[in-house]
Each structure stands twice: as C-alpha cells, then as structure tokens.
Scaffold this active site. Structure first.
Site, PDB file in Angstrom:
ATOM      1  N   PHE A 188       0.860  -1.192   0.000  1.00 20.51           N
ATOM      2  CA  PHE A 188       0.000   0.000   0.000  1.00 20.51           C
ATOM      3  C   PHE A 188       0.892   1.236   0.000  1.00 20.51           C
ATOM      4  CE2 PHE A 188      -2.728   3.148   2.147  1.00 20.51           C
ATOM      5  CZ  PHE A 188      -3.876   3.039   1.385  1.00 20.51           C
ATOM      6  N   THR A 190       1.457   3.988   1.499  1.00 20.44           N
ATOM      7  CA  THR A 190       2.076   4.596   2.680  1.00 20.44           C
ATOM      8  C   THR A 190       3.111   3.699   3.347  1.00 20.44           C
ATOM      9  OG1 THR A 190       0.337   3.742   4.142  1.00 20.44           O
ATOM     10  CG2 THR A 190      -0.006   5.933   3.187  1.00 20.44           C
ATOM     11  N   LYS A 191       3.192   2.434   2.948  1.00 18.51           N
ATOM     12  CA  LYS A 191       4.080   1.496   3.629  1.00 18.51           C
ATOM     13  C   LYS A 191       5.554   1.855   3.407  1.00 18.51           C
ATOM     14  CE  LYS A 191       0.997  -1.475   5.293  1.00 18.51           C
ATOM     15  NZ  LYS A 191      -0.275  -0.767   5.097  1.00 18.51           N
ATOM     16  N   THR A 192       6.415   1.261   4.231  1.00 15.61           N
ATOM     17  CA  THR A 192       7.849   1.497   4.107  1.00 15.61           C
ATOM     18  C   THR A 192       8.326   1.202   2.687  1.00 15.61           C
ATOM     19  OG1 THR A 192       8.110   0.891   6.437  1.00 15.61           O
ATOM     20  CG2 THR A 192      10.109   0.946   5.087  1.00 15.61           C
ATOM     21  N   LEU A 193       7.845   0.096   2.126  1.00 18.94           N
ATOM     22  CA  LEU A 193       8.022  -0.190   0.701  1.00 18.94           C
ATOM     23  C   LEU A 193       6.624  -0.149   0.100  1.00 18.94           C
ATOM     24  CD1 LEU A 193       9.828  -0.991  -1.685  1.00 18.94           C
ATOM     25  CD2 LEU A 193       9.438  -3.400  -1.064  1.00 18.94           C
TER      26      LEU A 193
END
EC number: 2.6.1.90
Length: 374
Positions: A188, A190-193
């Site tokens: 998604f 906003t995730k870190t990746l």
C-alpha cells in the site's frame, strides 16, 4: 506551516526519471499481468528478506486471505490473534468461516501479549497469526515455541513490517515474514516499501506452500486452464512491480531516514509529561513505519493539530472485538482492557523519508504548545 501525514510526490520528484522509465518499459512491452517484471521483483524481495520463495499478489489483504485458506484457517477452526490491528488481520480468517480468537496486547509495545496465547489454545486451535506492527515484530521466539509445542501453523502478518528483523535467541537476524509457515507484506502506498496502488507479497521457505500460493493466485490453476483448486484472481500488477523495484533499491536508505525522523521526535517529545513513547522489546531491528505516541487528551490534541495544519492518523480508534462486524463472536467491552485503553490514547504523527527537519520540529512544537497550561 502545513505538514502532510504522508505524501508520495516528493519521492516521485526525486526519482522521477527512474519511475517514469520503469513504468514506460512495462507499457512499451505490453505485459501487464505477472510476467518478467513481477518475477524479477519477486526474486529481489526473496533475496532481500532471505525467503526461499516470494509470490506477488494484488494486495496485502489478498495475501492474508490466500495464506489463511492454504494453512487451513477455516471451517470453524480457531486462530489466535490480536484485536488491536487492521480489519484484514482477522477478516482473512472469517472469510473462510474460521474463528479468530483474540488475546489482549502488551501495554508497552501494543503487539499481541505472547504470555496470554497459550491459555487460549484448545483442541480446535490450528494456528497463530502474530501481527508485526507499531515499528516492531512480535516475540517470534515465544510464538514459534508455542506453535511447535501444540502443532500449530503460524502466519506472520508483516504488512507493516518490511525491513524488520528478529534475532531473539537465534544467532542471526531473520527478516519479518520468514520465520513462520507464511509471511505477508503489503505494498500500500504509505508502507515502508509502498507502490503507486495496491500490491502484496506472500513469502515462505516451504516449496509445497509456495507451489500452492502460486496456484491459488491464478484461480487454482497448476497451468493455464487446468484447475486443481478453487483459487483466486490475485496477481501483482507489472506496473506496481516496476515501481516497487525502483523503490527496493533505496529501501535501506529510506529506513535510515525514518530512523532519523523518529529520533527527532523522541528527542523533542520525551520531556513532555503528557506523552508516552512506545518501547521496542526483544533483540530485533525495528523499522519506523509509523511514529506513535500515547497522548493525554488525545481527541482534543488531534483537533488542535488539524487546526494548525498538521496531519495525523489513529491506528486504531476501536479494537476489532468492539466492531459491529465482529459482534457475532460474543466479545464485549472490557474483555481486552489494554487494547481498549490504548485505542483512546494512541496517535500517529507524520513520518516518511522526505519529511524535513523543520516540519518535524513544527509538529513537535505544535504538540507541546497544546499542552502548555494544561
């Protein structure tokens, strides 16, 4: 000053040429479903995490649904997990008519209280679904010990945990998602990746489970139009794989920048008596996907932040056992007091690699200004 909770535009502008080239290459080749780009990204994720197999799917939620089905989290069987998480961590069990069994959380980490798991195990229990969130992994030593003693499957919800690693009592750090039977990641935005849309990944060290996951994501087909199972239509887009491949090259740099932002928050807010900062427990490498605080007068504070241009989020305002969709399970208010208490106090402040020091300082000053005179 206006500080967004998250924005993808800064990263895009920094690496515009790479992103544009990656996307254009997919469009020019016309291979949009699975294909080489997805295979290359799967290989890169496997190498980064140390997993033997990585299988790209359409979302982190789908990854949980497929993995739960394959592991037998269904047909009335019970799976132990936390009520303080995103819906998908439990709905993936319910989708298959399984039963999520909740235990309360640790007050300092907000993760599942591993010391309360064993008391919930019975003859109908088939698995444990730990959730690695709020910047750290669950105690995987204890969880794997319990699972082995009771012959249970373990599905690691590592949707928020890309880059996190657990050492525990072992000699080497093991990446989130690679310790249990299956692990899942969400891409998604906003995730870190994070991608430029939805995307997910299933990882495992079992050849048998990997083969099943690859089949389940394409309707249960062993080869085209030959169906061994009733599966799903859940495939990682080649466009997302191309974007994520660019981002994966810089993932360690992004994680380090998140750490720097978190240190600024901790240094500035640690002396504010109205705020508590969660602790990281266990021998592990944490990753600041979010920066949470426990705040007095939380709801008043969020209104003050909004009035002063500061973005925020609340993970999570109501535990799952108190949600209408889960009412049929028979839980009631007071059953998980720590999760209920934390849900009224937790607050996530803006954190992403491209946020500036000046913006973080403004957020901190705004928080502290709210409490002046309180």
């Amino acid at each position: 000053m206006k500080v967004d909770f998250y924005t993808s535009q800064r990263e895009y502008k920094e690496k515009k040429a790479e992103f544009d080239s990656a996307i254009q290459s997919v469009i020019e080749k016309g291979s949009f479903i699975l294909g080489n780009k997805v295979a290359e990204f799967e290989k890169a994720v496997a190498e980064y995490t140390g997993a033997k197999y990585a299988i790209g799917v359409a979302s982190g939620t789908d990854a949980l649904v497929l993995a739960s089905d394959i592991l037998g989290f269904k047909d009335g069987k019970e799976v132990i997990t936390s009520p303080f998480t995103f819906l998908a961590s439990a709905s993936c069990i319910i989708r298959h008519r399984g039963k999520p069994v909740f235990v309360d959380i640790d007050e300092e980490t907000f993760g599942i209280d591993v010391n309360k798991i064993e008391e919930k195990i019975n003859n109908n229990t088939v698995g444990i679904l730990p959730i690695h969130l709020f910047n750290q992994m669950s105690d995987m030593d204890k969880i794997m010990e319990i699972s082995q003693n009771h012959n249970l499957k373990v599905l690691e919800d590592a949707a928020e945990a890309f880059g996190m690693r657990w050492k525990g009592r072992g000699e080497t750090l093991r990446h989130s998602g690679t310790i249990g039977d299956f692990g899942v990641y969400s891409f998604f935005p906003t995730k870190t990746l994070g991608g430029y849309g939805d995307g997910g990944m299933i990882v495992t060290n079992s050849e048998e489970l990997a083969t099943l996951a690859k089949s389940y994501r394409v309707h249960g087909a062993a080869k085209k139009y030959h169906y061994d199972y009733i599966g799903y239509n859940s495939r990682l887009d080649a466009l997302q794989a191309a974007v994520l491949s660019v981002k994966l090259k810089y993932i360690d740099e992004a994680i380090n920048k998140r750490e720097e932002v978190a240190k600024l928050y901790i240094e500035s807010l640690s002396e504010c008596s109205y705020i508590k900062i969660p602790k990281v427990k266990g021998d592990q490498k944490h990753v600041y996907y979010v920066f949470n605080i426990i705040a007095e007068k939380r709801d008043e504070l969020v209104q003050y932040l909004a009035n002063n241009g500061v973005g925020y989020s609340i993970y999570y305002p109501k535990p799952l056992h108190m949600q209408k969709a889960f009412s049929y399970l028979g839980y009631k208010e007071g059953d998980f007091p720590i999760a209920e208490k934390v849900s009224k106090e937790i607050l996530a402040l803006p954190i992403y690699p491209e946020i500036t020091k000046e913006e973080v300082e403004y957020v901190c000053e705004t928080v502290k200004n709210f409490y002046k005179g309180k």
